[in-house]
Scaffold this motif. Sequence first.
Motif, PDB file in Angstrom:
ATOM      1  N   GLY A  74       0.813  -1.203   0.000  1.00  0.00           N
ATOM      2  CA  GLY A  74       0.000   0.000   0.000  1.00  0.00           C
ATOM      3  C   GLY A  74       0.848   1.254   0.000  1.00  0.00           C
ATOM      4  O   GLY A  74       0.524   2.238  -0.665  1.00  0.00           O
ATOM      5  N   ALA A  75       1.957   1.195   0.729  1.00  0.00           N
ATOM      6  CA  ALA A  75       2.821   2.373   0.844  1.00  0.00           C
ATOM      7  C   ALA A  75       3.493   2.729  -0.468  1.00  0.00           C
ATOM      8  O   ALA A  75       3.652   3.906  -0.806  1.00  0.00           O
ATOM      9  CB  ALA A  75       3.866   2.138   1.930  1.00  0.00           C
ATOM     10  N   ILE A  76       3.901   1.719  -1.241  1.00  0.00           N
ATOM     11  CA  ILE A  76       4.684   2.025  -2.441  1.00  0.00           C
ATOM     12  C   ILE A  76       3.827   2.367  -3.654  1.00  0.00           C
ATOM     13  O   ILE A  76       4.256   3.122  -4.521  1.00  0.00           O
ATOM     14  CB  ILE A  76       5.651   0.880  -2.810  1.00  0.00           C
ATOM     15  N   ARG A  77       2.547   1.841  -3.711  1.00  0.00           N
ATOM     16  CA  ARG A  77       1.836   2.034  -4.971  1.00  0.00           C
ATOM     17  C   ARG A  77       0.318   2.022  -4.884  1.00  0.00           C
ATOM     18  O   ARG A  77      -0.342   2.230  -5.894  1.00  0.00           O
ATOM     19  CB  ARG A  77       2.280   0.978  -5.977  1.00  0.00           C
ATOM     20  N   ASP A  78      -0.296   1.772  -3.733  1.00  0.00           N
ATOM     21  CA  ASP A  78      -1.746   1.594  -3.706  1.00  0.00           C
ATOM     22  C   ASP A  78      -2.358   2.200  -2.442  1.00  0.00           C
ATOM     23  O   ASP A  78      -2.599   1.506  -1.454  1.00  0.00           O
ATOM     24  CB  ASP A  78      -2.074   0.096  -3.782  1.00  0.00           C
ATOM     25  N   VAL A 102      15.214   3.552  -1.769  1.00  0.00           N
ATOM     26  CA  VAL A 102      13.803   3.688  -2.132  1.00  0.00           C
ATOM     27  C   VAL A 102      13.168   4.635  -1.120  1.00  0.00           C
ATOM     28  O   VAL A 102      13.108   4.337   0.080  1.00  0.00           O
ATOM     29  CB  VAL A 102      13.084   2.329  -2.128  1.00  0.00           C
ATOM     30  N   LEU A 103      12.710   5.777  -1.594  1.00  0.00           N
ATOM     31  CA  LEU A 103      12.033   6.778  -0.769  1.00  0.00           C
ATOM     32  C   LEU A 103      10.636   6.993  -1.341  1.00  0.00           C
ATOM     33  O   LEU A 103      10.197   6.245  -2.188  1.00  0.00           O
ATOM     34  CB  LEU A 103      12.865   8.067  -0.727  1.00  0.00           C
ATOM     35  N   ALA A 113       6.206   5.714  -4.301  1.00  0.00           N
ATOM     36  CA  ALA A 113       7.610   5.413  -4.006  1.00  0.00           C
ATOM     37  C   ALA A 113       8.458   5.588  -5.249  1.00  0.00           C
ATOM     38  O   ALA A 113       7.977   5.451  -6.383  1.00  0.00           O
ATOM     39  CB  ALA A 113       7.739   3.990  -3.483  1.00  0.00           C
ATOM     40  N   GLU A 114       9.732   5.875  -5.046  1.00  0.00           N
ATOM     41  CA  GLU A 114      10.662   5.982  -6.170  1.00  0.00           C
ATOM     42  C   GLU A 114      12.078   5.699  -5.693  1.00  0.00           C
ATOM     43  O   GLU A 114      12.387   5.801  -4.499  1.00  0.00           O
ATOM     44  CB  GLU A 114      10.592   7.361  -6.821  1.00  0.00           C
ATOM     45  N   VAL A 115      12.927   5.315  -6.642  1.00  0.00           N
ATOM     46  CA  VAL A 115      14.333   5.063  -6.340  1.00  0.00           C
ATOM     47  C   VAL A 115      15.090   6.379  -6.463  1.00  0.00           C
ATOM     48  O   VAL A 115      15.001   7.060  -7.485  1.00  0.00           O
ATOM     49  CB  VAL A 115      14.930   4.014  -7.292  1.00  0.00           C
ATOM     50  N   VAL A 116      15.827   6.729  -5.416  1.00  0.00           N
ATOM     51  CA  VAL A 116      16.564   7.997  -5.388  1.00  0.00           C
ATOM     52  C   VAL A 116      18.057   7.694  -5.354  1.00  0.00           C
ATOM     53  O   VAL A 116      18.552   7.084  -4.402  1.00  0.00           O
ATOM     54  CB  VAL A 116      16.164   8.837  -4.161  1.00  0.00           C
TER      55      VAL A 116
END
Length: 368
Positions: A193-197, A342-343, A350-353
Amino acid sequence: MSATRTVAVGGDTPYSIDIGPGLLGDGARLASHARGRHVLLLSDSHVAPLYAGAVEAALRAARPDLHIALHVIPAGEAHKTLASFGGVIDALAALGATRDATVYALGGGVVGDLAGFAAACWMRGVDCVQLPTTLLSMVDSSVGGKTAVDIPQGKNLVGAFHPPRAVFADTAALRTLPPRELRAGLAEVIKYGAIRDPLFFQWLEAEREALLAGDDRALAEAIARSCEHKAGIVERDPLEKGERALLNLGHTFGHAIEAEQGYAGSDRDALNHGEAVAVGMVLAARLSVRLGMAAATDTERLRSLLVACGLPTAVPAGLEPAALLARMRLDKKNLAGRLRLVLWRGLGRAEVVPDVDEARVLEILGEG
């Protein structure tokens, strides 16, 4: 048997994830994925006494021609080692396993990772069927084919990509799961849920009590929705070249904590994998706020749900920030010696930084 839900994983090596109660006793379904006559059933000292006999009996009833060997390892992350891997290889050799052999992984993430890695290496690759018995392994480690063992320098640093031939998530096995392990699995469920939904995250907030109570309906829904998310990501990025890295939200921090505590997650005073990921997700969210990427309100919402699920959200006392940062530098996502984390920009984003400032990371680690 209640209706079984199936999630399909596509790509170059497609397979299915069956979810429902009673699957460990469905010998015909389990045996249908054994191409040859040799089967190694790998389990651990906690799970084997509960389920290994029933699984072996079901396989033999469906396929009397099978040559089945049971190999049991001590339970716990501390035993996900090269030595344990060598023991599995020895068991395959003693069985006389040929190139059409199948390794069945009956247990949690440690067993699944060991079985998958051994299957990837034996004769340069034999089949592996995942039979996860923990919530964490049902929604995470059994799906996607990432297999590995730990070494003292870090977690999962030696391994291979080896997709399973099939996954059977028997939700009835969760009835014997200790409450701490159920909570640990919820950390990985919350991650999706946190990363995409955000809508799934909202559903988890509403169904928290049912999930903690072990409600079959709620758990099956959470497992299916988590697996659907992971299956879609794995299909698009099987070797973690891009999007799949998002599944590691909180894991770089969490793996560092696990390694620094000596993978002693079965001890009362050390964090297990799910607990470490829970802490890691909060640290990643707080770092995102510090970097101006996200609002603090979403971080508090994440922290509140984790706390409500009985999960830790702060770095355990006694762990030095500098030592944790040194562990993080060994993370597999890093490039050219620079931290790549990953932040997020808030719930579901979420995205890779790349090239994250280590000084900011140390600040967050020092604040606990």
